[in-house]
Design an enzyme around this catalytic site. Structure first.
Site, PDB file in Angstrom:
ATOM      1  N   HIS A  14     -29.111 -24.424  -5.496  1.00 18.45           N
ATOM      2  CA  HIS A  14     -28.983 -23.834  -6.840  1.00 18.45           C
ATOM      3  C   HIS A  14     -27.867 -22.799  -6.797  1.00 18.45           C
ATOM      4  CE1 HIS A  14     -31.257 -22.179 -10.632  1.00 18.45           C
ATOM      5  NE2 HIS A  14     -29.946 -21.921 -10.705  1.00 18.45           N
ATOM      6  N   HIS A  16     -24.195 -21.971  -8.992  1.00 19.44           N
ATOM      7  CA  HIS A  16     -23.195 -22.254 -10.027  1.00 19.44           C
ATOM      8  C   HIS A  16     -21.847 -21.837  -9.465  1.00 19.44           C
ATOM      9  CE1 HIS A  16     -26.348 -22.739 -13.169  1.00 19.44           C
ATOM     10  NE2 HIS A  16     -27.003 -21.902 -12.391  1.00 19.44           N
ATOM     11  N   GLU A 197     -37.292 -20.310 -16.479  1.00 22.92           N
ATOM     12  CA  GLU A 197     -36.630 -19.077 -16.009  1.00 22.92           C
ATOM     13  C   GLU A 197     -36.951 -17.996 -17.039  1.00 22.92           C
ATOM     14  OE1 GLU A 197     -32.326 -19.024 -16.283  1.00 22.92           O
ATOM     15  OE2 GLU A 197     -32.140 -17.379 -14.852  1.00 22.92           O
TER      16      GLU A 197
HETATM   17  N1  HPA Z   1     -29.677 -19.611 -15.950  1.00 28.29           N
HETATM   18  C1  HPA Z   1     -29.148 -20.361 -16.908  1.00 28.29           C
HETATM   19  N2  HPA Z   1     -27.871 -20.665 -16.953  1.00 28.29           N
HETATM   20  C2  HPA Z   1     -27.063 -20.207 -16.008  1.00 28.29           C
HETATM   21  C3  HPA Z   1     -27.553 -19.417 -14.981  1.00 28.29           C
HETATM   22  C4  HPA Z   1     -28.931 -19.114 -14.948  1.00 28.29           C
HETATM   23  O1  HPA Z   1     -29.457 -18.412 -14.069  1.00 28.29           O
HETATM   24  N3  HPA Z   1     -26.483 -19.113 -14.191  1.00 28.29           N
HETATM   25  C5  HPA Z   1     -25.403 -19.723 -14.721  1.00 28.29           C
HETATM   26  N4  HPA Z   1     -25.754 -20.389 -15.817  1.00 28.29           N
HETATM   27 ZN    ZN Z   2     -28.938 -21.211 -12.344  1.00 25.72          ZN
END
Ligand code: HPA
Ligand code: ZN
Length: 337
Positions: A14, A16, A197
């Protein structure tokens, strides 16, 4: 214990790539590409990294991505992350990217994918880590935009292992993307999605049922639904948990309140990851360290988290036992030391 964590072979699932854009690189790229930034200095930018919530973070994150313009920029970004990952004993990384964050500014999908995949290939050739690419759709944009992005990516599907779903979760339930994910899966792509989340546990169940994802990104709010936790454990559906991210975005007030250990104890396949390490105060090893400290985890439990990261990866099933055996051997030698 810090040394044990540093030496532990692990996978990151995970991450980005746009979230590895360090402030120094933001300024260097802004200068190279003639992009104007509303911050006077690297320090001023870093001071802005005090987030109230996910949206507040995303606003800054998308603003910073504007400095990424050329194929070379994406190459350099991924090379820097992969070098860092290698230093942290990450042997394999599954990397998210947000095509729409770039194409909506006029950057071509080709520049993004060619730049990232060239860096991934070069890093693998030079001793690792190996890596895979996962294309994420921005869930706060219409599903039609995601479908158009999937269509536009048809030329590069051989560079990607799967699709994901990210950006602002509240009010953008997974079901909105049912057709897009169906299409992606029919094209042979694996599926993951951010869920639970900032959104509720119901979004986790919806992502499983409607998007038929193989892993849940974050998924921490599953803890609010006992039956769902039992399902995740029973069906061995992994969670890619990002502890520092959850604290920095105020999903939980501190690590003691974080459900990671409770999920592990319930038998869920939990993994530890960094999400957007340039923004949240640490790469993977820093995330393992905060978890270890908060829950006084032993070497066996840390080894289990690392084994989970390979088990939950998109590596071939034949390749996994060797990776897992390597961790068992490492834990054993360290316990004897
Ligand atoms: N959540 C949702 N979108 C995102 C995140 C995250 O933690 N990081 C980068 N894009
Ligand atoms: Zn993320």
């Amino acid at each position: 214990m810090d040394e044990f964590i540093a030496g532990l072979p692990k996978a990151e699932l995970h991450l980005h790539i746009e979230g590895t854009l360090e402030p120094e690189m933001v300024f260097a790229l802004a200068e190279r590409n003639g992009v104007k930034l509303p911050y006077a200095s690297v320090e001023a930018l870093r001071r802005a990294y005090d987030f109230r919530d996910l949206q507040n973070f995303l606003d800054l994150y998308y603003q910073a991505t504007q400095v990424l313009v050329t194929e070379q920029d994406f190459y350099g970004l991924a090379r820097a992350y992969l070098a860092r990952a290698r230093d942290e004993n990450i042997r394999h990384a599954e990397i998210f990217f947000d095509p729409q964050a770039h194409t909506r500014r006029g950057v071509s999908l080709g520049a993004v994918v060619e730049g990232l995949s060239a860096a991934m290939k070069d890093a693998a050739r030079e001793g690792g880590p190996t890596s895979r690419l996962i294309m994420c759709f921005l869930r706060d944009l219409p599903a039609e935009d995601a479908m158009a992005t999937l269509d536009a990516a048809s030329h590069w599907l051989d560079r990607m292992s799967g699709v994901g779903l990210d950006s602002a979760e509240a009010g953008n339930p997974p079901g909105k993307f049912t057709e897009v994910f169906e299409r992606a899966r029919s094209l042979g792509l694996r599926a993951v999605a951010h869920a639970g989340e900032e959104g509720p546990s119901a979004y986790v169940a919806e992502a499983l049922d409607r998007l038929q994802i193989e892993r849940v990104d974050h998924g921490v709010h599953a803890i609010d639904d006992r039956a769902l936790v039992a399902r995740l454990a029973g069906e061995r559906i992994p969670l890619t948990i990002c502890p520092l991210s959850n604290i920095r975005l105020r999903v939980y007030p501190d690590m003691r309140a974080h459900p990671l250990k409770r999920l592990m104890d319930a038998g869920v396949v939990v993994t530890v990851n960094s999400d957007d390490p340039a923004y949240f105060g640490g790469y993977v090893n820093a995330n393992y360290r905060v978890v270890q400290e908060a829950f006084a985890l032993g070497r066996g439990e840390l080894g289990q988290l690392a084994k989970n990261s390979f088990a939950a990866s998109f590596l071939s099933e034949q390749g996994k036992p060797d990776r897992i055996a390597e961790i068992d051997a490492y834990v054993k030698t360290q316990q004897a030391a």
